[in-house]
Every structure is written in structure tokens, then in C-alpha cells.
Design a protein around this motif. Structure first.
Motif: not given
Length: 486
Positions: A463-464, A467, A470-471
Motif C-alpha cells: 500500500d505504501h 503511492e 505514483a509520485a
């Protein structure tokens, strides 16, 4: 047993391997890599052949560890790309141009601007970079035509060594796949040569050896190696596909990730279709197995960039896992772009101007944060490559980076699934796998797969890193706009 040899860029390795998968320790010998002005990177064929002789003799001294089984063959794999020019006797015509060579970057710029790269990618599925054979040949044709006139063969590292050991002028189909081969028919695409302006030099390209081809050791070479004259010699595939098969990849959709000096992601397919990349990047390789092809994204990043950072920070590689534990996922806000090769990047996009960077730095950032940020960025690039390839099944991992428990956890979290890691010298295993098939006594790939260990993907990291990925992609897009105007 088989004597397996992996001729790397700077290190040649050899070990003995038995049919049940047991191996002796790997022996190593370093070869010289000449880094010269003008982004030139070269190697000396005589020096490389010397390293092969050294490690083979050392490996043979360990034969008693495998109960003195007879040696059935010598199996070779090694670095791909670059340009290794030879005369009819196998003597080098000047130093070999390494796959890391950047002298042809301007040629690549011209081919990008005039559409040659896209046209070639549509025909062969191969994306070029400065160290590919095509731009290097074109560069020599323009600037050193006398070298091409003096040469009889334009090939690669493994087939250059094979010619010296056996006298055979040949090339493995995986090496020949880059960049002029129609991999479906295993013949050269004359239009691809025309697109690159190299039709006049077609004579330099040996036809790919049929699957199952074995060569024979010459008496003098056999004496230097400590092997019997006439021993079968298996040539190829080169190191990237050898790692796939050595890791146990056998079914379409299965992927393999090589975390070595450079990073390579690949997937097995039944069709010779290119990856759906936004750039003409990657490659499609024919393999020793009929009806099986590998789609590959061979990035320029990898452990070489980490080695640079650790040296800069005065940290030993043995401290890597401890450093990674000291920094939390996300590296306390420090992020990186991992493009630390002077040749830029070649997959999953092509840009000779690509460069690395760190963001989010403050006086609170420590060495551990910098190291973790770079390791996470390499894993994000691996995911970018895997997504571009369309990997849908099991992923195996190998190479020096995969041996780090903490870095392997990062890769599993970023990729979002368990990794099956092989700690052996998988390139040598893959070459031996092909050699036994050529001898008519293939080994069971499933039995070799059992030697993998599983690195579990943890839900919190998945999960971490979703993100974080995507960044990373957003930062990469912004950076690419800047590179294009540099």
C-alpha cells in the motif's frame, strides 16, 4: 557435469554444475574496461579470453566436489550488445566497443529525430541505445570506415570468444536479435539494415546458429583451458535470457528480474510481439526454444548506481541491509531518480540525457535515507519495466541486489507480489540448461525451480509503495521534460 562460464563486463566467472543442480564455488577473474574521452568504453578481446582460461582452469580444480563426474561440455554466456570486430582468424580489429559506450549518442539523436528508431522498432521490436550494435556500426562507417573494411565479422562478446576457442564464426540467436533480426523467422531483416544505412555491411553479420548447435574445442585452446580437445562448446544465450532460463522461467507470462550491475526485466511469450512502450524501447529476443520469445526491458540502472553512492558515503556494501533498516519506508521524505549511467537510460524509455537526482533533502536526512531512497527508486523503475512488459504471472529475481534481504523486501512491496529469488549464478545455470538440451539430455526446469526462496510481499509495504510509485512516475515525467530541453 558442465563447465559454465559467464563473461561479464568486468568480471568473468566459472563453476562446475551437475545435472541435479549442485554447483562448485564460482571462480572469478577481472578484465579491464577502458573508459576514455568522448564517452568511449572499450575492452580487449585477448584480455577477455585470458580471463576465460583462468577461471575455467580454476573451476576444474574443484571437480572432486562433484564426485569426479565427467565433463560433458563447456557452456558460455556473457554480456550482450556492443560491437566486437574480428578478422577471419578471430583476431580483434581494434578494441571491442562496449555496450556502455556512448560515442554514438549523436547518431541516436538523428535516428530519433528522423523516425528511424520508431520504424526499426515496428519491424524488429528492438529499441536502440548508444551501445547497441546498429548505432556503433553506423558511427564507425562514418568516422572509421577503415576498421569495417579490415573486419570480417561484426559480432558480440560470446561469439568472439567462441571463435577463438573453436574457430567457428557464429552468433547465438539471442545476440543476433539485436537489432536486425526478424525473430519469428530467425533471419536478418534487410529492410532493418536499410533503415540504419548499413546494407553495405551485411557481410559482417554471421547467420544465427540453429538451435542445438554445438561447437568443438580446438586442440590449442583445449590445452590452455585444461579440457580435452573436441569437447562440445555451447554458445549462449547471452546473459539476460540465460538468467531467465537459469531461474526456472518456463511458462508464458512468467517474468524474471535481474538486479545486477544493470537492471533487466523480462517475460516469456509465445509470440514475438514488442512491449507496448510509449517509446521505442526494449527488445524482443529469439531463444534456443522454438516458439518461445522473451520481451525484455534492459535498464541502465542497477547496483552500479548503488555502488557509486555507497562509495561516496564511505559505506561498505556489507552494511546495506543495516542501513536500509535504519530508514523507514519512504526514506523519511527523501526520493530519488536512479539514472546514474553516463549513457542515460534505454528502458522502459530511451534518453541518453537521463540523469539521477535526490529530492526532499534537509539537514535531518542521513546516509540511510539517501541509500533507501535510491534503492526504492530502482525498485520503482523495475515496476515501470514490468508494467510495460505486461508480466502476469510468477516473477523470479536474481543478481547481487536480490541477495540483500531488505532490498528484496522493497522490490516485493513495490511490485506488489511475492518474489522467487535464486541466489546461484543463474546465468551459468541457464547456459548449462541450454547445453544439456543441445546434447540431447535436457534437465527438468521444475527441479531447478525448487531451489528458489520466497520473499513475501507485505501488505503494508504494498500500500505504501503504490503511492510512492505514483509520485515517482510524476517526478519522472517532469524530469523528462527538462532533459528534452537540455
Amino acid at each position: 557435469m558442465i563447465v559454465g562460464v559467464d563473461i561479464g563486463t568486468s568480471v568473468t566467472k566459472a563453476q562446475l554444475i551437475s545435472r541435479d543442480g549442485r554447483t562448485t564455488p564460482a571462480h572469478e577473474a577481472r578484465s579491464t574496461v577502458y573508459t576514455l574521452p568522448g564517452h568511449r568504453v572499450e575492452q580487449d578481446l585477448d584480455d577477455v579470453v585470458g580471463t576465460v582460461e583462468t577461471v575455467v582452469r580454476a573451476a576444474l580444480a574443484d571437480a572432486a566436489q562433484l564426485a569426479d563426474e565427467p565433463v560433458e561440455a563447456l557452456a558460455l554466456t556473457g554480456q550482450g550488445d556492443g560491437l566486437w570486430l574480428r578478422d577471419a582468424s578471430g583476431a580483434p580489429v581494434g578494441r571491442a566497443l562496449s555496450w556502455m559506450d556512448g560515442r554514438a549518442a549523436d547518431r541516436l539523436d538523428r535516428w530519433t529525430a528522423d523516425g528511424t528508431l520508431r520504424a526499426l522498432h515496428r519491424r524488429t521490436g528492438v529499441g536502440l541505445f548508444p551501445g547497441s550494435a546498429a548505432p556503433l556500426l553506423a558511427h564507425l562507417a562514418e568516422h572509421e570506415p577503415e576498421r569495417l573494411e579490415a573486419a570480417e565479422v561484426a559480432g558480440y562478446c560470446v561469439d568472439a570468444v567462441v571463435q577463438r576457442l573453436t574457430g567457428a564464426v557464429t552468433v547465438d540467436v539471442s545476440d543476433a536479435s539485436q537489432p536486425f533480426l526478424d525473430v519469428a523467422t530467425r533471419t536478418y531483416d534487410e529492410t532493418a539494415l536499410e533503415l540504419c544505412g548499413l546494407s553495405a555491411h551485411r557481410r559482417l553479420l554471421p547467420d544465427p546458429a540453429p538451435s542445438g548447435t554445438l561447437h568443438r574445442l580446438l586442440p590449442d585452446a583445449a590445452r590452455r583451458l585444461g579440457l580435452p580437445a573436441g569437447l562440445p562448446v555451447s554458445a549462449g544465450p547471452f546473459d539476460i535470457p540465460a538468467c531467465a532460463f537459469g531461474s526456472g522461467v518456463a511458462e508464458p507470462g512468467e517474468g524474471n528480474l535481474i538486479i545486477g550491475t544493470t537492471l533487466a526485466a523480462q517475460v516469456l511469450d509465445t509470440e514475438p510481439r514488442p512491449a507496448l512502450a510509449e517509446d521505442p524501447a526494449g527488445m524482443v529476443l529469439a531463444t534456443p526454444y522454438e516458439g518461445r520469445f522473451l520481451r525484455v526491458m534492459p535498464a541502465m540502472i542497477g547496483t552500479a548506481g548503488l555502488d557509486w553512492l555507497l562509495k561516496l558515503l564511505d559505506v561498505k556494501i556489507e552494511a546495506l541491509d543495516a542501513l536500509l533498516v535504519q530508514s523507514p519506508p519512504g526514506a523519511a521524505g527523501v526520493t530519488a531518480l536512479p539514472f546514474l549511467s553516463t549513457s542515460g537510460e534505454r528502458a522502459p524509455f530511451v534518453d541518453p540525457r537521463a540523469r539521477g537526482r535526490f529530492d526532499g533533502l534537509s539537514p535531518l536526512a542521513g546516509r540511510a535515507d539517501l541509500v533507501r531512497a535510491l534503492c526504492e527508486a530502482v525498485a520503482y523503475s523495475a515496476r515501470h519495466c514490468m508494467e510495460t512488459l505486461g508480466v502476469t504471472s510468477t516473477v523470479t529475481a536474481c543478481g547481487g541486489g536480490a541477495r540483500s534481504g531488505e532490498w528484496a523486501r522493497i522490490f516485493a512491496g513495490v511490485l506488489g507480489g511475492d518474489l522467487e529469488v535464486c541466489d546461484d549464478a543463474v546465468g551459468i545455470r541457464g547456459a548449462a540448461h541450454v547445453a544439456w538440451r543441445s546434447l540431447g539430455t535436457p534437465v527438468d526446469p521444475g527441479a531447478w525451480r525448487a531451489r528458489l526462496r520466497t520473499v513475501t510481499a507485505e501488505r503494508g509495504l504494498i500500500d505504501h509503495y503504490a503511492e510512492g510509485y505514483a509520485a515517482y512516475r510524476q517526478a519522472l515525467d517532469t524530469a523528462r521534460e527538462g532533459w528534452s530541453t537540455r
